[in-house]
Write a protein that holds these residues in place. Structure first.
Motif, PDB file in Angstrom:
ATOM      1  N   PRO A 114      17.566  37.577  43.136  1.00 52.96           N
ATOM      2  CA  PRO A 114      18.186  36.634  44.075  1.00 52.96           C
ATOM      3  C   PRO A 114      19.565  36.166  43.603  1.00 52.96           C
ATOM      4  N   VAL A 115      20.464  37.132  43.508  1.00 54.27           N
ATOM      5  CA  VAL A 115      21.803  36.894  42.986  1.00 54.27           C
ATOM      6  C   VAL A 115      22.822  37.582  43.883  1.00 54.27           C
ATOM      7  N   ALA A 116      23.896  36.861  44.180  1.00 53.70           N
ATOM      8  CA  ALA A 116      25.070  37.436  44.831  1.00 53.70           C
ATOM      9  C   ALA A 116      26.191  37.416  43.798  1.00 53.70           C
ATOM     10  N   VAL A 117      26.913  38.512  43.701  1.00 50.10           N
ATOM     11  CA  VAL A 117      28.067  38.599  42.814  1.00 50.10           C
ATOM     12  C   VAL A 117      29.312  38.397  43.671  1.00 50.10           C
ATOM     13  N   VAL A 118      30.157  37.454  43.271  1.00 55.22           N
ATOM     14  CA  VAL A 118      31.388  37.160  43.993  1.00 55.22           C
ATOM     15  C   VAL A 118      32.563  37.577  43.115  1.00 55.22           C
ATOM     16  N   LEU A 119      33.415  38.453  43.647  1.00 53.92           N
ATOM     17  CA  LEU A 119      34.599  38.888  42.905  1.00 53.92           C
ATOM     18  C   LEU A 119      35.820  38.178  43.474  1.00 53.92           C
ATOM     19  N   ASP A 120      36.367  37.272  42.691  1.00 49.70           N
ATOM     20  CA  ASP A 120      37.486  36.407  43.065  1.00 49.70           C
ATOM     21  C   ASP A 120      38.802  37.089  42.694  1.00 49.70           C
ATOM     22  N   ASN A 121      39.373  37.838  43.644  1.00 56.21           N
ATOM     23  CA  ASN A 121      40.675  38.473  43.452  1.00 56.21           C
ATOM     24  C   ASN A 121      40.725  39.402  42.240  1.00 56.21           C
ATOM     25  N   VAL A 122      39.738  40.269  42.134  1.00 57.18           N
ATOM     26  CA  VAL A 122      39.700  41.256  41.052  1.00 57.18           C
ATOM     27  C   VAL A 122      40.643  42.394  41.418  1.00 57.18           C
ATOM     28  N   PHE A 170      32.489  34.818  19.614  1.00 58.35           N
ATOM     29  CA  PHE A 170      32.665  34.466  18.213  1.00 58.35           C
ATOM     30  C   PHE A 170      33.804  35.203  17.522  1.00 58.35           C
ATOM     31  N   GLY A 171      34.571  35.981  18.269  1.00 62.01           N
ATOM     32  CA  GLY A 171      35.653  36.755  17.670  1.00 62.01           C
ATOM     33  C   GLY A 171      37.008  36.112  17.871  1.00 62.01           C
ATOM     34  N   THR A 172      38.039  36.921  17.718  1.00 64.03           N
ATOM     35  CA  THR A 172      39.413  36.429  17.820  1.00 64.03           C
ATOM     36  C   THR A 172      39.956  36.472  19.242  1.00 64.03           C
ATOM     37  N   LYS A 173      39.320  37.203  20.138  1.00 65.71           N
ATOM     38  CA  LYS A 173      39.789  37.310  21.518  1.00 65.71           C
ATOM     39  C   LYS A 173      39.233  36.155  22.333  1.00 65.71           C
ATOM     40  N   HIS A 174      39.899  35.857  23.433  1.00 60.17           N
ATOM     41  CA  HIS A 174      39.530  34.687  24.233  1.00 60.17           C
ATOM     42  C   HIS A 174      38.623  35.006  25.410  1.00 60.17           C
ATOM     43  N   SER A 175      38.387  36.291  25.667  1.00 59.64           N
ATOM     44  CA  SER A 175      37.553  36.616  26.817  1.00 59.64           C
ATOM     45  C   SER A 175      37.013  38.036  26.704  1.00 59.64           C
ATOM     46  N   PHE A 176      36.014  38.314  27.529  1.00 62.35           N
ATOM     47  CA  PHE A 176      35.499  39.666  27.694  1.00 62.35           C
ATOM     48  C   PHE A 176      36.126  40.269  28.942  1.00 62.35           C
ATOM     49  N   VAL A 188      43.247  38.395  34.824  1.00 63.59           N
ATOM     50  CA  VAL A 188      44.245  37.616  34.076  1.00 63.59           C
ATOM     51  C   VAL A 188      43.998  36.119  34.219  1.00 63.59           C
ATOM     52  N   ASN A 189      43.784  35.661  35.446  1.00 65.43           N
ATOM     53  CA  ASN A 189      43.719  34.220  35.720  1.00 65.43           C
ATOM     54  C   ASN A 189      42.311  33.648  35.794  1.00 65.43           C
ATOM     55  N   GLY A 190      41.295  34.484  35.769  1.00 65.71           N
ATOM     56  CA  GLY A 190      39.929  33.993  35.841  1.00 65.71           C
ATOM     57  C   GLY A 190      39.572  33.497  37.232  1.00 65.71           C
ATOM     58  N   VAL A 191      38.542  32.661  37.308  1.00 65.88           N
ATOM     59  CA  VAL A 191      38.105  32.080  38.574  1.00 65.88           C
ATOM     60  C   VAL A 191      39.190  31.108  39.040  1.00 65.88           C
ATOM     61  N   SER A 192      39.568  31.199  40.301  1.00 65.78           N
ATOM     62  CA  SER A 192      40.664  30.379  40.824  1.00 65.78           C
ATOM     63  C   SER A 192      40.338  28.888  40.742  1.00 65.78           C
ATOM     64  N   ASP A 193      41.382  28.086  40.576  1.00 63.27           N
ATOM     65  CA  ASP A 193      41.215  26.628  40.483  1.00 63.27           C
ATOM     66  C   ASP A 193      40.533  26.071  41.727  1.00 63.27           C
ATOM     67  N   GLU A 194      40.896  26.587  42.893  1.00 60.23           N
ATOM     68  CA  GLU A 194      40.304  26.119  44.152  1.00 60.23           C
ATOM     69  C   GLU A 194      38.787  26.332  44.149  1.00 60.23           C
ATOM     70  N   VAL A 195      38.368  27.483  43.674  1.00 58.91           N
ATOM     71  CA  VAL A 195      36.929  27.770  43.604  1.00 58.91           C
ATOM     72  C   VAL A 195      36.267  26.895  42.549  1.00 58.91           C
ATOM     73  N   MET A 196      36.931  26.719  41.413  1.00 60.02           N
ATOM     74  CA  MET A 196      36.348  25.893  40.343  1.00 60.02           C
ATOM     75  C   MET A 196      36.055  24.473  40.833  1.00 60.02           C
ATOM     76  N   GLN A 197      36.829  23.993  41.785  1.00 58.81           N
ATOM     77  CA  GLN A 197      36.606  22.649  42.332  1.00 58.81           C
ATOM     78  C   GLN A 197      35.413  22.611  43.287  1.00 58.81           C
ATOM     79  N   ASN A 198      34.858  23.778  43.609  1.00 60.65           N
ATOM     80  CA  ASN A 198      33.790  23.849  44.607  1.00 60.65           C
ATOM     81  C   ASN A 198      32.514  24.507  44.093  1.00 60.65           C
ATOM     82  N   VAL A 199      32.359  24.593  42.788  1.00 61.53           N
ATOM     83  CA  VAL A 199      31.145  25.194  42.233  1.00 61.53           C
ATOM     84  C   VAL A 199      30.127  24.112  41.904  1.00 61.53           C
TER      85      VAL A 199
END
Length: 176
Positions: free
Chosen positions: A24-32, A151-157, A131-142
């Motif tokens: 029971p999961v929907a995957v949403v791709l925000d401007n990929v 745990f490494g030196t990079k900031h994201s997967f 590059v930008n991740g989940v949009s700010d507009e969407v983040m305000q509506n989650v």
């Protein structure tokens, strides 16, 4: 040890897949932006039998040769729809009874390993732009935000790696 042959894997046909119970999961791709990423997420979503994918904004739509390179036919099995904006997808999914969750590094996020999905809820998991991740507009509506511990030196997967980790975690917690 012997590797299994393709005909020994007992994979479902597209029609059988469409008829089977889904996670029971929907995957949403925000401007990929990467079509290879989009195709890989289709393939991963097929592997975990998610209900649907919502493609939003600049996210390319099948049929497209570059998506199919990595989807390997999963665009035929996984239900998908397109929304002009990710917020439109969020609004529709909320109306359809989904709990809206961003997969992002954010204040007050819940670490994935600490999140327990409820058996009686449906979830919309939002994965953002490379590059930008989940949009700010969407983040305000989650409803909430899940973060993958790192745990490494990079900031994201990479988005595909993130989707694989999160979908496996949800599948393991909800379907096994």
């Amino acid at each position: 040890m012997r590797k299994l042959k393709l005909d020994e894997l007992n994979r479902a046909s597209v029609d059988e897949f469409k008829a089977q119970d889904k996670l029971p999961v929907a995957v949403v791709l925000d401007n990929v932006r990467s079509m290879h990423n989009i195709g890989s997420i289709f393939r991963t979503s097929d592997g975990f039998a998610v209900e649907q994918i919502c493609l939003c904004g600049i996210t390319a739509q099948p049929p497209h040769r570059e998506i199919e390179k990595t989807a390997l036919g999963a665009t035929q099995s996984v239900n998908w729809s397109y929304f002009e904006t990710p917020l439109q997808a969020v609004e529709q999914l909320r109306k359809d009874g989904y709990r809206i969750i961003a997969v992002e590094q954010a204040e007050n996020s819940t670490m994935l390993n600490e999140f327990t999905p409820a058996d009686d809820e449906k979830y919309a998991l939002i994965f953002g732009n490379e590059v930008n991740g989940v949009s700010d507009e969407v983040m305000q509506n989650v409803d909430s935000c899940i973060e993958i511990p790192q745990f490494g030196t990079k900031h994201s997967f990479n988005i595909v790696v993130s989707a694989g980790i999160v979908l496996w975690d949800f599948f393991a917690k909800m379907a096994m």
